[in-house]
Design a protein around this motif. Structure first.
Motif, PDB file in Angstrom:
ATOM      1  N   ARG A 162      -3.863  16.296  52.301  1.00 43.06           N
ATOM      2  CA  ARG A 162      -4.989  15.289  52.742  1.00 43.06           C
ATOM      3  C   ARG A 162      -6.096  15.215  51.677  1.00 43.06           C
ATOM      4  O   ARG A 162      -5.961  15.684  50.522  1.00 43.06           O
ATOM      5  N   GLU A 163      -6.988  14.087  51.695  1.00 40.98           N
ATOM      6  CA  GLU A 163      -8.045  13.802  50.770  1.00 40.98           C
ATOM      7  C   GLU A 163      -8.810  14.801  50.438  1.00 40.98           C
ATOM      8  O   GLU A 163      -9.229  15.061  49.342  1.00 40.98           O
TER       9      GLU A 163
ATOM     10  N   ARG B 124      -1.360   6.918  47.762  1.00 46.46           N
ATOM     11  CA  ARG B 124      -2.740   7.167  47.678  1.00 46.46           C
ATOM     12  C   ARG B 124      -3.157   8.449  46.901  1.00 46.46           C
ATOM     13  O   ARG B 124      -4.061   8.387  46.103  1.00 46.46           O
ATOM     14  N   ASN B 125      -2.275   9.723  46.919  1.00 46.44           N
ATOM     15  CA  ASN B 125      -2.658  10.987  46.395  1.00 46.44           C
ATOM     16  C   ASN B 125      -2.428  10.761  44.516  1.00 46.44           C
ATOM     17  O   ASN B 125      -3.309  11.307  43.925  1.00 46.44           O
TER      18      ASN B 125
ATOM     19  N   LEU C 134      -5.332   8.926  43.635  1.00 48.83           N
ATOM     20  CA  LEU C 134      -6.477   9.702  43.510  1.00 48.83           C
ATOM     21  C   LEU C 134      -6.302  10.583  42.352  1.00 48.83           C
ATOM     22  O   LEU C 134      -7.520  10.895  41.569  1.00 48.83           O
TER      23      LEU C 134
END
Length: 338
Positions: free
Chosen positions: A207-208, A248-249, A252
């Motif tokens: 998760r973020e 997404r990761n 990031l």
């Protein structure tokens, strides 16, 4: 090694003693907290601490540090675990999560000489448990079962320091999957005093919040990019929203403090069009063609793969050559293939 020098300059500068690993720098960022504040308040302090880290606002032996805060937040998340995108919300201080992890169990730890050239010898810590259910998992005996021993963070830190003095180029947290064991990793790093780079060898399905805790800790993301679409991920690894979460990761991590990439992609039989090609295309367009990349041909039908006729075989010579062509066509300059 020329490709490594181009793609991983900071990692190599740490090995040369010219820079410090990120976690040692995070341990020098002063942060004032008690530990019993609301989690939202701790996250606000975390954001302030990360800003100090990026501004190089460091002090030797602060009372409490950004690294201490990261370990505290990770421990609090275990009360209703959402470290990964499965989000099982199990109280992992009392029960086993979807990942089959309650307390961290270490299946093995040793100087590993089978990794990529710039990583060896790598002090590799294999955790048991995983948030994936890959039907062809080559480490299924530790990823799908609760095996290993429970070690204290202080003991693990001593083992890492000893490995560093024996010539380890890094500590390589793997599994299974390291994400469910993030609280243990952060607590361990609080006790490490040697400048050993941290490699996060992961399926990148966290998760973020977990990504934020890794920011300022990980020096090298050894990310496993498995699937080029959600249908294959759900069928063979039993996870939803794979493409959204993993891309997404990676984006990031691209902006994480001091972090660099080494991406692995295991070519699966019959999956070049649906997985290998879109993965390589996305990496080239979003992470760049200079990234260090390993396109691997080591697939073999392990675990439950024989139940899936289409992947119950090894790669053909034609598939290997097609993978090599894709790497060339997308213009990767620092790739290993084979």
């Amino acid at each position: 090694m020329e490709g490594a020098r181009r793609a991983l300059p900071r990692y190599l500068s740490i090995l040369a003693g010219e820079e410090e690993p990120a976690f040692l720098q995070a341990s020098k960022v002063p942060v004032s907290f008690r530990g019993d504040e609301p989690l939202e308040e701790l996250w606000e302090l975390h954001d302030e601490g990360m800003e100090k880290l990026r501004e190089n606002d460091l002090r030797e032996k602060p009372g409490k540090s950004l690294l201490d805060l990261k370990a505290t937040i990770a421990d609090r998340i275990l009360d209703s675990c959402t470290l990964c995108e499965v989000r099982c919300r199990v109280n992992r201080k009392e029960s086993v999560g979807y990942c089959r992890v309650r307390e961290t169990l270490v299946a093995s730890y040793f100087l590993h000489y089978g990794e990529e050239p710039e990583l060896v010898p790598s002090y590799t810590v294999f955790f048991s448990g995983c948030n994936f259910r890959c039907v062809f998992c080559q480490n299924w005996d530790i990823s799908q079962f609760r095996v290993g021993v429970e070690l204290s963070p202080e003991f693990m830190a001593l083992k890492m320091e000893r490995a560093f003095r024996m010539g380890a180029k890094n500590v390589n947290f793997v599994g299974g999957e390291p994400t469910p064991n993030l609280p243990f990793v952060l607590e361990t790093l609080r006790h490490v005093k040697v400048p050993i780079p941290v490699v996060w060898n992961s399926n990148m399905y966290m998760r973020e919040d977990a990504m934020a805790l890794l920011d300022g800790v990980v020096d090298l993301y050894l990310g496993d990019f498995k699937w080029g679409n959600d249908a294959c991920a759900r069928k063979y690894s039993k996870v939803p929203r794979y493409w959204e979460v993993v891309t997404r990761n990676f984006l990031l991590a691209k902006n994480h403090y001091g972090a660099e990439f080494f991406i692995r992609h295991l070519v699966v039989p019959g999956h070049l069009d649906c997985c290998t090609e879109p993965i390589l295309k996305w990496i080239a367009e979003n992470l760049g063609r200079n990234i260090r990349l390993n396109v691997m041909f080591q697939y073999r039908p392990e675990y439950r793969a024989m139940e899936y006729r289409e992947i119950a075989r090894t790669l053909t010579l034609e598939e290997m050559e097609e993978a090599r062509r894709l790497v060339r066509d997308f213009g990767f300059k620092n790739a290993l293939v084979g």
